[in-house]
Design a protein around this motif. Structure first.
Motif, PDB file in Angstrom:
ATOM      1  N   ILE A  64       1.352 -10.055  12.726  1.00 18.53           N
ATOM      2  CA  ILE A  64       0.883 -10.290  11.358  1.00 18.53           C
ATOM      3  C   ILE A  64       1.409  -9.186  10.436  1.00 18.53           C
ATOM      4  O   ILE A  64       1.782  -8.111  10.892  1.00 18.53           O
ATOM      5  N   HIS A  65       1.437  -9.489   9.146  1.00 13.55           N
ATOM      6  CA  HIS A  65       1.975  -8.548   8.159  1.00 13.55           C
ATOM      7  C   HIS A  65       0.843  -8.132   7.223  1.00 13.55           C
ATOM      8  O   HIS A  65       0.184  -8.966   6.613  1.00 13.55           O
ATOM      9  N   TRP A  66       0.625  -6.828   7.118  1.00 15.64           N
ATOM     10  CA  TRP A  66      -0.512  -6.262   6.383  1.00 15.64           C
ATOM     11  C   TRP A  66      -0.147  -5.873   4.971  1.00 15.64           C
ATOM     12  O   TRP A  66       0.838  -5.184   4.757  1.00 15.64           O
ATOM     13  N   ALA A  67      -0.947  -6.260   3.992  1.00 16.67           N
ATOM     14  CA  ALA A  67      -1.017  -5.711   2.629  1.00 16.67           C
ATOM     15  C   ALA A  67       0.324  -5.471   1.950  1.00 16.67           C
ATOM     16  O   ALA A  67       0.802  -4.353   1.868  1.00 16.67           O
ATOM     17  N   ALA A  68       0.900  -6.522   1.395  1.00 17.17           N
ATOM     18  CA  ALA A  68       2.206  -6.433   0.742  1.00 17.17           C
ATOM     19  C   ALA A  68       2.245  -5.410  -0.388  1.00 17.17           C
ATOM     20  O   ALA A  68       3.263  -4.749  -0.600  1.00 17.17           O
ATOM     21  N   TYR A  69       1.152  -5.249  -1.130  1.00 11.97           N
ATOM     22  CA  TYR A  69       1.150  -4.301  -2.252  1.00 11.97           C
ATOM     23  C   TYR A  69       1.062  -2.845  -1.795  1.00 11.97           C
ATOM     24  O   TYR A  69       1.397  -1.944  -2.557  1.00 11.97           O
ATOM     25  N   LEU A  70       0.600  -2.609  -0.583  1.00 17.06           N
ATOM     26  CA  LEU A  70       0.501  -1.236  -0.080  1.00 17.06           C
ATOM     27  C   LEU A  70       1.779  -0.931   0.694  1.00 17.06           C
ATOM     28  O   LEU A  70       1.829  -0.968   1.918  1.00 17.06           O
ATOM     29  N   LYS A  71       2.813  -0.633  -0.044  1.00 18.37           N
ATOM     30  CA  LYS A  71       4.168  -0.519   0.510  1.00 18.37           C
ATOM     31  C   LYS A  71       4.334   0.557   1.584  1.00 18.37           C
ATOM     32  O   LYS A  71       5.145   0.407   2.481  1.00 18.37           O
ATOM     33  N   ASP A  72       3.579   1.634   1.500  1.00 13.27           N
ATOM     34  CA  ASP A  72       3.715   2.725   2.471  1.00 13.27           C
ATOM     35  C   ASP A  72       2.712   2.631   3.608  1.00 13.27           C
ATOM     36  O   ASP A  72       2.448   3.622   4.288  1.00 13.27           O
ATOM     37  N   TRP A  73       2.158   1.448   3.831  1.00  9.47           N
ATOM     38  CA  TRP A  73       1.118   1.289   4.842  1.00  9.47           C
ATOM     39  C   TRP A  73       1.480   0.140   5.772  1.00  9.47           C
ATOM     40  O   TRP A  73       1.623  -1.001   5.340  1.00  9.47           O
ATOM     41  N   ALA A  74       1.622   0.433   7.039  1.00  7.60           N
ATOM     42  CA  ALA A  74       2.035  -0.570   8.024  1.00  7.60           C
ATOM     43  C   ALA A  74       0.858  -1.315   8.642  1.00  7.60           C
ATOM     44  O   ALA A  74       1.044  -2.152   9.512  1.00  7.60           O
ATOM     45  N   ALA A 164      -2.941  -6.487 -18.383  1.00  8.71           N
ATOM     46  CA  ALA A 164      -2.920  -7.936 -18.157  1.00  8.71           C
ATOM     47  C   ALA A 164      -1.761  -8.389 -17.276  1.00  8.71           C
ATOM     48  O   ALA A 164      -1.834  -9.436 -16.651  1.00  8.71           O
ATOM     49  N   ALA A 165      -0.711  -7.614 -17.224  1.00 12.72           N
ATOM     50  CA  ALA A 165       0.441  -7.988 -16.420  1.00 12.72           C
ATOM     51  C   ALA A 165       0.267  -7.655 -14.943  1.00 12.72           C
ATOM     52  O   ALA A 165       1.020  -8.138 -14.108  1.00 12.72           O
ATOM     53  N   SER A 166      -0.718  -6.824 -14.594  1.00 12.87           N
ATOM     54  CA  SER A 166      -0.840  -6.390 -13.207  1.00 12.87           C
ATOM     55  C   SER A 166      -2.241  -6.630 -12.638  1.00 12.87           C
ATOM     56  O   SER A 166      -3.222  -6.110 -13.153  1.00 12.87           O
ATOM     57  N   THR A 167      -2.263  -7.399 -11.579  1.00 11.87           N
ATOM     58  CA  THR A 167      -3.502  -7.607 -10.826  1.00 11.87           C
ATOM     59  C   THR A 167      -3.346  -7.066  -9.406  1.00 11.87           C
ATOM     60  O   THR A 167      -4.110  -7.421  -8.520  1.00 11.87           O
ATOM     61  N   GLU A 168      -2.359  -6.209  -9.203  1.00 13.11           N
ATOM     62  CA  GLU A 168      -2.111  -5.665  -7.865  1.00 13.11           C
ATOM     63  C   GLU A 168      -3.263  -4.763  -7.429  1.00 13.11           C
ATOM     64  O   GLU A 168      -3.697  -3.887  -8.167  1.00 13.11           O
ATOM     65  N   TYR A 169      -3.704  -4.991  -6.191  1.00 16.57           N
ATOM     66  CA  TYR A 169      -4.713  -4.102  -5.618  1.00 16.57           C
ATOM     67  C   TYR A 169      -4.040  -2.794  -5.209  1.00 16.57           C
ATOM     68  O   TYR A 169      -2.819  -2.733  -5.058  1.00 16.57           O
ATOM     69  N   TYR A 170      -4.833  -1.752  -5.061  1.00 14.06           N
ATOM     70  CA  TYR A 170      -4.275  -0.449  -4.706  1.00 14.06           C
ATOM     71  C   TYR A 170      -5.356   0.410  -4.062  1.00 14.06           C
ATOM     72  O   TYR A 170      -6.537   0.108  -4.138  1.00 14.06           O
ATOM     73  N   ARG A 171      -4.921   1.497  -3.446  1.00 18.77           N
ATOM     74  CA  ARG A 171      -5.838   2.486  -2.900  1.00 18.77           C
ATOM     75  C   ARG A 171      -5.663   3.776  -3.668  1.00 18.77           C
ATOM     76  O   ARG A 171      -4.548   4.196  -3.964  1.00 18.77           O
TER      77      ARG A 171
END
Length: 192
Positions: A64-74, A164-171
Motif C-alpha cells: 500500500i502507498h501512504w499519504a501522498a501529501y506527506l512527501k518525506d514520509w514512507a 482556497a487553492a489548497s486543501t492539502e493535509y499536513y503535519r
C-alpha cells in the motif's frame, strides 16, 4: 456520542498503537455495519478479507502507498503500524460493478471503528495484483479498497481552509496532523 461528533472523530489515521489488537468480534461488528448498509439494487456484492496475522499484515503493508501529501514520509514505522486490515472486494460472480457501495460500506466500517475507540485509513492506492497474489485472493474477487485499522497514535485536527487553492493535509513540527475543510457556506451553492 451523537452522529455529528462521531463523524468529526472519524478522521484518517496513519499511525497506531500497533500492540493494541482489535478483537475478531469488533472486526465482525464493523463488517456487520457494512452488511446492513445500502447497496445498489440490493446486490450485496461486497465481501471482506480480515487480515490480523503478522505475516498477512506485513504483506498488506508492503503493497500500500501512504499519504501522498506527506512527501518525506514512507508510512508508519515499527510499533506504529495498523493492528488489522480489512480488504474489501467485489464478488464478480454477483455483480460486475458496485457503483458507490464500497464508499458507503467503508464509511459504515470506519464509523463503527470510531465508536469502539479505533481509527482507520482507507486506501485505494495499492498494488492490487501483488497484494492479491500475496494474500491468495481468488480471481473472482476484484480488490476495491484496503482499510487499515488500529488504536490511533496521532492527533488529527480539522481546521478551516486558509488558502482556497489548497486543501492539502499536513503535519506540523509537533507531529499533529491538520486537515483543512472548506466552510459550509462555500459548499452550499444555492437554496432553490
Amino acid at each position: 456520542m451523537d452522529l455529528k461528533e462521531l463523524v468529526q472523530k472519524n478522521r484518517t489515521y496513519r499511525r497506531f498503537y500497533e500492540e493494541v489488537g482489535i478483537p475478531d468480534s469488533d472486526l465482525r461488528d464493523m463488517i456487520d455495519l457494512a452488511r446492513l448498509s445500502a447497496s445498489g439494487s440490493n446486490k450485496q456484492a461486497l465481501k471482506y478479507f480480515l487480515v490480523t496475522s503478522p505475516e498477512g499484515k506485513s504483506r498488506v503493508f508492503d503493497n500500500i502507498h501512504w499519504a501522498a501529501y506527506l512527501k518525506d514520509w514512507a508510512g508508519p514505522g515499527e510499533g506504529e503500524r495498523p493492528s488489522s486490515y480489512i480488504i474489501m472486494v467485489l464478488d464478480r460472480s454477483i455483480a460486475g460493478q458496485c457503483y458507490w457501495d464500497h464508499g458507503i460500506a467503508a464509511q459504515s466500517i470506519l464509523l463503527g471503528a470510531t465508536e469502539k475507540g479505533y481509527g482507520g485509513c482507507m486506501f485505494a492506492s495499492f498494488n492490487a495484483s501483488r497484494l492479491s497474489a500475496a494474500l491468495e485472493i481468488p480471481a473472482e474477487y476484484q480488490m476495491l479498497m484496503v482499510i487499515a485499522l488500529g488504536k490511533p497514535k496521532e492527533v488529527v485536527v480539522i481546521e478551516a481552509v486558509k488558502d482556497a487553492a489548497s486543501t492539502e493535509y499536513y503535519r506540523d513540527e509537533a507531529g499533529i496532523h491538520h486537515v483543512p475543510k472548506r466552510s459550509l457556506e462555500e459548499l452550499i451553492v444555492k437554496t432553490i
